[in-house]
Design a protein around this motif. Structure first.
Motif, PDB file in Angstrom:
ATOM      1  N   SER A  58      61.627  20.655  79.049  1.00 54.98           N
ATOM      2  CA  SER A  58      61.029  21.925  79.472  1.00 54.98           C
ATOM      3  C   SER A  58      59.852  22.346  78.610  1.00 54.98           C
ATOM      4  O   SER A  58      59.104  23.243  78.979  1.00 54.98           O
ATOM      5  N   ALA A  59      59.657  21.713  77.466  1.00 54.25           N
ATOM      6  CA  ALA A  59      58.533  22.081  76.619  1.00 54.25           C
ATOM      7  C   ALA A  59      57.200  21.834  77.310  1.00 54.25           C
ATOM      8  O   ALA A  59      56.174  22.381  76.914  1.00 54.25           O
ATOM      9  N   LYS A  60      57.201  21.002  78.341  1.00 55.52           N
ATOM     10  CA  LYS A  60      55.946  20.704  79.040  1.00 55.52           C
ATOM     11  C   LYS A  60      55.533  21.822  79.992  1.00 55.52           C
ATOM     12  O   LYS A  60      54.379  21.921  80.372  1.00 55.52           O
ATOM     13  N   LEU A  61      56.486  22.624  80.455  1.00 53.12           N
ATOM     14  CA  LEU A  61      56.214  23.677  81.428  1.00 53.12           C
ATOM     15  C   LEU A  61      56.453  25.011  80.740  1.00 53.12           C
ATOM     16  O   LEU A  61      57.590  25.442  80.580  1.00 53.12           O
ATOM     17  N   LEU A  62      55.380  25.665  80.339  1.00 57.27           N
ATOM     18  CA  LEU A  62      55.471  26.863  79.517  1.00 57.27           C
ATOM     19  C   LEU A  62      55.166  28.102  80.344  1.00 57.27           C
ATOM     20  O   LEU A  62      54.333  28.060  81.258  1.00 57.27           O
ATOM     21  N   PRO A  63      55.812  29.235  80.022  1.00 61.46           N
ATOM     22  CA  PRO A  63      55.493  30.475  80.739  1.00 61.46           C
ATOM     23  C   PRO A  63      54.033  30.867  80.522  1.00 61.46           C
ATOM     24  O   PRO A  63      53.552  30.925  79.391  1.00 61.46           O
ATOM     25  N   LEU A  64      53.324  31.129  81.603  1.00 66.77           N
ATOM     26  CA  LEU A  64      51.894  31.396  81.546  1.00 66.77           C
ATOM     27  C   LEU A  64      51.557  32.636  80.731  1.00 66.77           C
ATOM     28  O   LEU A  64      50.606  32.629  79.956  1.00 66.77           O
ATOM     29  N   ALA A  65      52.333  33.687  80.894  1.00 64.81           N
ATOM     30  CA  ALA A  65      51.962  34.966  80.315  1.00 64.81           C
ATOM     31  C   ALA A  65      52.743  35.315  79.047  1.00 64.81           C
ATOM     32  O   ALA A  65      52.645  36.422  78.546  1.00 64.81           O
TER      33      ALA A  65
END
Length: 434
Positions: free
Chosen positions: A111-118
């Motif tokens: 999941s480190a590859k998909l980070l919360p945008l805001a």
């Protein structure tokens, strides 16, 4: 793969996202919790970390080469690879994020590859800007401003022959969210014969597109109009903040200087030329009697599909509006089809004398106003040079920007049968002069 062959993503927030659906996939540079800047792709409400994905072995071949070129804290080397690299990366990203992708579980587990945008992600300039040129191709803006100073002759004779531009200041280009310090300079008060020095009192915004140059050219060579589109990496939003009172005193005979160089704000995501492909249109026909572009600026393919249909919006919020929880007030809704020259024509003209363009150079389009009230891309036009006021929902009025005012630019591409895409926001809040 195309916009129509893949419609949904396993990233739930991407489906129907206002700016960043699967069909967009813009690139940018971000950092997390103070880490070194790294490259990412916006999808829905997330940033896909390209360096982490590269380390996990999710790219190979031309796509891997493309990602490796992004992993140096800026996108210049990636831009320099040209269209083939952008296409290879885009096709791989579409495979990775398409609904039913066999690698979905692998991406989700790491999941480190998909980070919360805001959340904790800070956006940076997407490239090192070596040179910045601001053009003046919004003909409605040129006519509106010209009428203020030359009512009988708003456009100078060269306008319809030459894409007018000036060399801007690259060192003060900043990403969305950076405060706008009110500049100081010389101004000539009405009725006076000698200038005074102090803070600008007629601060304005300008609604523009930013154009990122991909592969450049050698000094002494030029880029032919038939090849010019291949040298455009992508677009962003651009706010060419303007100190109108400083500008009025300094611009003759050489044009803007301190009235423009204090800051230029851009949106941090690069919407690629490939993502914009479905929104290309024929360049609007010139009015009867207008001259045909000179041969070095004229290409049938560019005239047939060199324009872009991008809806452009300007919003304003003041300190008082924020205190009252009032929504941002729309000042203008315009469109990039008001460009008198295509982006390819700007590239061809800029290089025709042998000027060297380089990967990561930035062009500003010039203010993109429409012909009607509600479509003007600057307060100078809206207020007719300060003669009228703009009324706001808070009861306030504006002729020009005051400290605490925030300008928000947005853009959207729409077409029947295609997912709409956006550019993200380009924001800046005015703070007092030092």
């Amino acid at each position: 793969m195309t916009q129509t062959s893949i419609t949904r993503s396993w990233v739930a927030s991407a489906n129907g996202h206002a700016d960043f659906p699967l069909q967009n996939l813009p690139l940018g540079i971000f950092s997390l919790n103070g880490s070194a800047p790294r490259s990412g792709v916006a999808i829905g409400e997330h940033i896909f970390d390209l360096q982490a994905a590269l380390d996990a072995g999710l790219f190979d071949g031309a796509a891997r080469t493309a990602v490796e070129a992004t992993c140096c804290g800026h996108l210049n080397a990636f831009f320099d690879l040209g269209r083939s690299a952008r296409v290879a990366l885009r096709e791989r990203l579409l495979e990775l994020f398409a609904e039913g992708c066999t690698l979905q579980s692998k991406i989700e587990l790491q999941s480190a590859k998909l980070l919360p945008l805001a959340a904790d992600c800070q956006m940076h300039l997407p490239a090192k800007v070596n040179d910045y040129t601001d053009f003046y191709v919004g003909i409605e803006h040129a006519q509106n401003v010209g009428k203020l100073f030359r009512p009988d002759n708003p456009l100078l004779p060269n306008y319809k022959y030459v894409p007018i531009g000036y060399h801007g200041r690259a060192s003060t280009i900043r990403p969305s969210g950076t405060d706008v310090r009110r500049p100081k300079g010389q101004t000539l008060p009405a009725g006076q014969t000698e200038p005074t020095f102090g803070p600008c009192s007629r601060l304005d915004y300008e609604l523009e597109l930013g154009i990122w140059i991909g592969q450049g050219n050698e000094m002494g060579d030029s880029i032919a109009i038939v090849d010019a589109a291949e040298h455009i990496a992508g677009l962003c939003l651009l706010n060419d903040w303007s100190a109108r009172d400083i500008q009025a005193w300094e611009y003759q005979p050489l044009g803007p200087f301190l009235s423009k160089s204090f800051i230029t704000t851009i949106s941090p995501w690069v919407v690629t030329a490939e993502a914009l492909e479905p929104f290309r249109k024929a360049q609007p026909a010139r009015p009867e009697g207008d001259p045909q572009p000179l041969p070095y600026l004229l290409d049938k393919r560019d005239q047939a599909a060199g324009a872009l249909d991008i809806e452009l919006e300007v919003l304003l919020t003041t300190a008082a509006m924020r205190e009252q929880d009032l929504p941002a007030h729309r000042l203008a809704l315009s469109n990039s089809l008001h460009m008198y020259w295509t982006v390819a024509q700007l590239v061809a003209h800029h290089s025709v004398n042998g000027c060297q363009l380089q990967a990561g150079d930035l062009f500003g389009s010039g203010t993109l106003s429409g012909p009607e009230a509600g479509q003007f891309g600057s307060l100078l036009e809206m207020t007719e040079g300060g003669k009228k006021v703009v009324e706001l929902p808070s009861g306030e009025v504006r002729k020009f920007l005051e400290d605490g005012d925030e300008i928000i630019l947005r853009a959207r591409c729409r077409r029947e049968g295609f997912a709409s895409i956006g550019f993200g926001e380009c924001r800046g809040t005015v703070v007092a002069a030092r």
